[in-house]
Design a protein around this motif. Structure first.
Motif, PDB file in Angstrom:
ATOM      1  N   UNK A  42     -14.671  14.149  -7.105  1.00  0.00           N
ATOM      2  CA  UNK A  42     -15.525  15.281  -7.484  1.00  0.00           C
ATOM      3  C   UNK A  42     -14.724  16.344  -8.211  1.00  0.00           C
ATOM      4  N   UNK A  43     -13.519  16.631  -7.737  1.00  0.00           N
ATOM      5  CA  UNK A  43     -12.668  17.615  -8.417  1.00  0.00           C
ATOM      6  C   UNK A  43     -12.275  17.126  -9.806  1.00  0.00           C
ATOM      7  N   UNK A  44     -12.111  15.821  -9.956  1.00  0.00           N
ATOM      8  CA  UNK A  44     -11.777  15.290 -11.271  1.00  0.00           C
ATOM      9  C   UNK A  44     -12.920  15.537 -12.259  1.00  0.00           C
ATOM     10  N   UNK A  56      -3.557  15.414 -14.439  1.00  0.00           N
ATOM     11  CA  UNK A  56      -3.242  15.834 -13.072  1.00  0.00           C
ATOM     12  C   UNK A  56      -4.391  15.495 -12.125  1.00  0.00           C
ATOM     13  N   UNK A  57      -5.632  15.728 -12.570  1.00  0.00           N
ATOM     14  CA  UNK A  57      -6.781  15.401 -11.724  1.00  0.00           C
ATOM     15  C   UNK A  57      -6.875  13.892 -11.498  1.00  0.00           C
ATOM     16  N   UNK A  58      -6.623  13.103 -12.532  1.00  0.00           N
ATOM     17  CA  UNK A  58      -6.644  11.649 -12.372  1.00  0.00           C
ATOM     18  C   UNK A  58      -5.530  11.185 -11.441  1.00  0.00           C
ATOM     19  N   UNK A  59      -4.365  11.822 -11.529  1.00  0.00           N
ATOM     20  CA  UNK A  59      -3.263  11.452 -10.644  1.00  0.00           C
ATOM     21  C   UNK A  59      -3.588  11.787  -9.190  1.00  0.00           C
ATOM     22  N   UNK A  60      -4.242  12.926  -8.965  1.00  0.00           N
ATOM     23  CA  UNK A  60      -4.655  13.261  -7.600  1.00  0.00           C
ATOM     24  C   UNK A  60      -5.651  12.236  -7.065  1.00  0.00           C
ATOM     25  N   UNK A  61      -6.553  11.792  -7.924  1.00  0.00           N
ATOM     26  CA  UNK A  61      -7.494  10.760  -7.486  1.00  0.00           C
ATOM     27  C   UNK A  61      -6.771   9.450  -7.210  1.00  0.00           C
ATOM     28  N   UNK A  62      -5.777   9.111  -8.022  1.00  0.00           N
ATOM     29  CA  UNK A  62      -5.023   7.880  -7.787  1.00  0.00           C
ATOM     30  C   UNK A  62      -4.283   7.937  -6.450  1.00  0.00           C
ATOM     31  N   UNK A  79       0.837  -1.210   0.000  1.00  0.00           N
ATOM     32  CA  UNK A  79       0.000   0.000   0.000  1.00  0.00           C
ATOM     33  C   UNK A  79       0.867   1.252   0.000  1.00  0.00           C
ATOM     34  N   UNK A  80       1.979   1.235   0.765  1.00  0.00           N
ATOM     35  CA  UNK A  80       2.891   2.379   0.740  1.00  0.00           C
ATOM     36  C   UNK A  80       3.500   2.566  -0.649  1.00  0.00           C
ATOM     37  N   UNK A  81       3.859   1.471  -1.270  1.00  0.00           N
ATOM     38  CA  UNK A  81       4.443   1.539  -2.611  1.00  0.00           C
ATOM     39  C   UNK A  81       3.432   2.109  -3.604  1.00  0.00           C
ATOM     40  N   UNK A  82       2.171   1.708  -3.469  1.00  0.00           N
ATOM     41  CA  UNK A  82       1.141   2.229  -4.371  1.00  0.00           C
ATOM     42  C   UNK A  82       0.998   3.736  -4.212  1.00  0.00           C
ATOM     43  N   UNK A  83       1.023   4.231  -2.987  1.00  0.00           N
ATOM     44  CA  UNK A  83       0.948   5.673  -2.755  1.00  0.00           C
ATOM     45  C   UNK A  83       2.167   6.369  -3.358  1.00  0.00           C
ATOM     46  N   UNK A  84       3.354   5.791  -3.150  1.00  0.00           N
ATOM     47  CA  UNK A  84       4.573   6.397  -3.681  1.00  0.00           C
ATOM     48  C   UNK A  84       4.575   6.401  -5.199  1.00  0.00           C
ATOM     49  N   UNK A  85       4.099   5.323  -5.821  1.00  0.00           N
ATOM     50  CA  UNK A  85       4.017   5.279  -7.283  1.00  0.00           C
ATOM     51  C   UNK A  85       3.062   6.346  -7.810  1.00  0.00           C
ATOM     52  N   UNK A  86       1.929   6.502  -7.131  1.00  0.00           N
ATOM     53  CA  UNK A  86       0.968   7.520  -7.562  1.00  0.00           C
ATOM     54  C   UNK A  86       1.573   8.919  -7.435  1.00  0.00           C
ATOM     55  N   UNK A  87       2.338   9.157  -6.389  1.00  0.00           N
ATOM     56  CA  UNK A  87       2.969  10.468  -6.234  1.00  0.00           C
ATOM     57  C   UNK A  87       4.068  10.688  -7.262  1.00  0.00           C
ATOM     58  N   UNK A  88       4.769   9.634  -7.633  1.00  0.00           N
ATOM     59  CA  UNK A  88       5.780   9.758  -8.688  1.00  0.00           C
ATOM     60  C   UNK A  88       5.131  10.106 -10.022  1.00  0.00           C
ATOM     61  N   UNK A  89       4.004   9.443 -10.325  1.00  0.00           N
ATOM     62  CA  UNK A  89       3.281   9.771 -11.541  1.00  0.00           C
ATOM     63  C   UNK A  89       2.810  11.225 -11.519  1.00  0.00           C
TER      64      UNK A  89
END
Length: 433
Positions: A333-335, A263-269, A123-133
């Motif tokens: 919602x922002x997306x 960017x909006x999709x990445x924030x949702x991810x 789960x930490x890796x998934x968060x880090x990958x999303x932030x890298x994207x």
């Protein structure tokens, strides 16, 4: 006299319109006056060169690159497992009686290892990958924003140079008109008021020339600050004058794949991965331990094993999960809101670019040619005594206004087109895709 001037204007306009309809490209620079200003001499400094230099010195790109490196380092940190611990304990020492000194010492050395459960590491890796994207997308956004800023500054500087060329020409014409008026007054063919009126026009033209010279300095300085070095030579007038002859219908609006939507999709991810992380935090971790105990009195050694399980009595992770879930709902919602905003912004930018192109083609083509021809005829007629000074001044004002409108339309077109390119820029392919 006014009717004669109007007839000349109409005839000239009809001729130039018929000529313009037979050619597809818009030549907006053919009728522009040439400047003799030393500041505008030499090889042209192109917009591509400005973009290249700005990309090298831009603090925004440097910050975006650092953010990517930080996100990649965070990805490596997220993949690390918990460190083991070594514990050394000494019992039955420094007491009284048989426990005085170290004669009854019991020394225990143990190694404890935390065991993560519930998928916390993944789960930490998934968060880090999303932030890298997200950092990668933000770097592309920084590049697109820089391109927009450079083109806007370049277009404003080019328009300032074009206005300066026009101001030089208007000042020259005003001086010639003043000399013609003085000749007419000396010959007794005109009132001294005409000379004074022409002198006022000359003073105003000289003042406008001074203002435009300052505007060029400011615009070039602004562009030089963005690219990180002074600008030598004039800007590319061919680029500034280039607009499509026919812009065509508006293209279909589709915000999918644009930078803003990415960017909006990445924030949702990131928010979605945060929910997974919060859910994994609700599962308690285990701590396993193993060690050896040495008994001083018998010089024997015994093994020790331990198992530690935290009790989620006060913090069971439910509040954190509720917070993460709400953040994901907000990001979703922002997306959806971003999709609406981007579609509307693209539609407006397309309309602005199309309208500016139409205005630029009209003001820089037939209208400008007609105004120049009318002013030329009015100058000749005034010198020969066929037209009044008011007719001449009216033709000159029309020419100056048409030139200014043409420059404004070209500037609006380039800014609108750059804004449209910024809105429709495609997002890079990231790890999550």
């Amino acid at each position: 006299m006014h009717r004669l001037l109007a007839a000349l204007l109409a005839a000239t306009a009809c001729a130039t319109i018929a000529q313009a309809q037979t050619s597809s490209p818009v030549d907006t620079g053919a009728a522009q006056p040439q400047s003799t200003s030393p500041a505008l001499m030499g090889p042209a400094f192109t917009v591509d060169r400005a973009l290249e230099l700005a990309g090298v010195v831009s603090p925004a790109l440097e910050a975006a690159s650092a953010d990517i490196r930080a996100a990649e380092a965070g990805r490596r940190v997220a993949g690390l497992r918990p460190n083991p611990s070594v514990t050394v304990e000494a019992e039955n020492v420094a007491g009284s009686g048989p426990y005085r000194g170290t004669q009854s010492l019991e020394a225990t050395t143990s190694l404890t290892l935390p065991i993560e459960l519930g998928g916390k590491r993944s789960a930490r890796i998934a968060v880090a990958d999303a932030r890298t994207d997200r950092a990668t997308i933000q770097a592309t956004i920084a590049q697109a924003d820089l391109r927009l800023n450079v083109i806007r500054a370049y277009a404003e500087a080019a328009s300032a140079e074009r206005r300066l060329i026009t101001a030089h020409d208007q000042a020259r014409i005003a001086n010639e008109t003043l000399r013609a008026a003085q000749v007419r007054v000396q010959a007794g063919r005109a009132s001294p008021i005409e000379a004074e009126r022409a002198n006022v026009a000359r003073v105003n033209a000289d003042a406008a020339l001074t203002r435009e010279e300052r505007a060029v300095e400011v615009a070039r300085f602004t562009l030089s600050r963005i690219i990180g070095q002074p600008i030598a030579g004039p800007l590319d007038t061919d680029w500034f004058s280039r607009v499509p002859a026919t812009y065509g219908p508006l293209r279909p609006i589709d915000s999918t794949g644009t930078l803003m939507m990415a960017a909006a999709n990445a924030d949702f991810a990131i928010a979605d991965a945060g929910v997974r992380l919060a859910r994994s935090q609700r599962v308690p971790d285990l701590t396993l331990g193993a060690g050896a105990r040495r008994l001083e009195q018998t010089n024997d050694t015994a093994a020790i094993f331990s198992l530690s399980i935290p009790i989620p009595m006060f913090n069971n992770g439910r509040a954190a999960l509720s917070q993460a879930t709400a953040e994901r709902q907000s990001a979703d919602a922002r997306r959806r809101l971003t999709a609406l905003d981007v579609d509307q912004a693209i539609a407006r930018a397309q309309a602005d670019a199309a309208n500016a192109a139409t205005n630029a083609a009209a003001a820089s083509g037939p209208a400008l040619a007609a105004a120049e021809e009318a002013a030329r005829i009015a100058r000749i007629g005034y010198r020969e005594g066929k037209f009044s000074q008011l007719d001449l001044l009216d033709a000159e004002r029309t020419l100056a206004g048409t030139r200014a409108a043409a420059i404004d339309a070209l500037l609006s077109y380039h800014i609108a087109q750059a804004q449209l390119e910024r809105l429709t820029a495609r997002a890079p392919v990231t790890q999550g895709e």
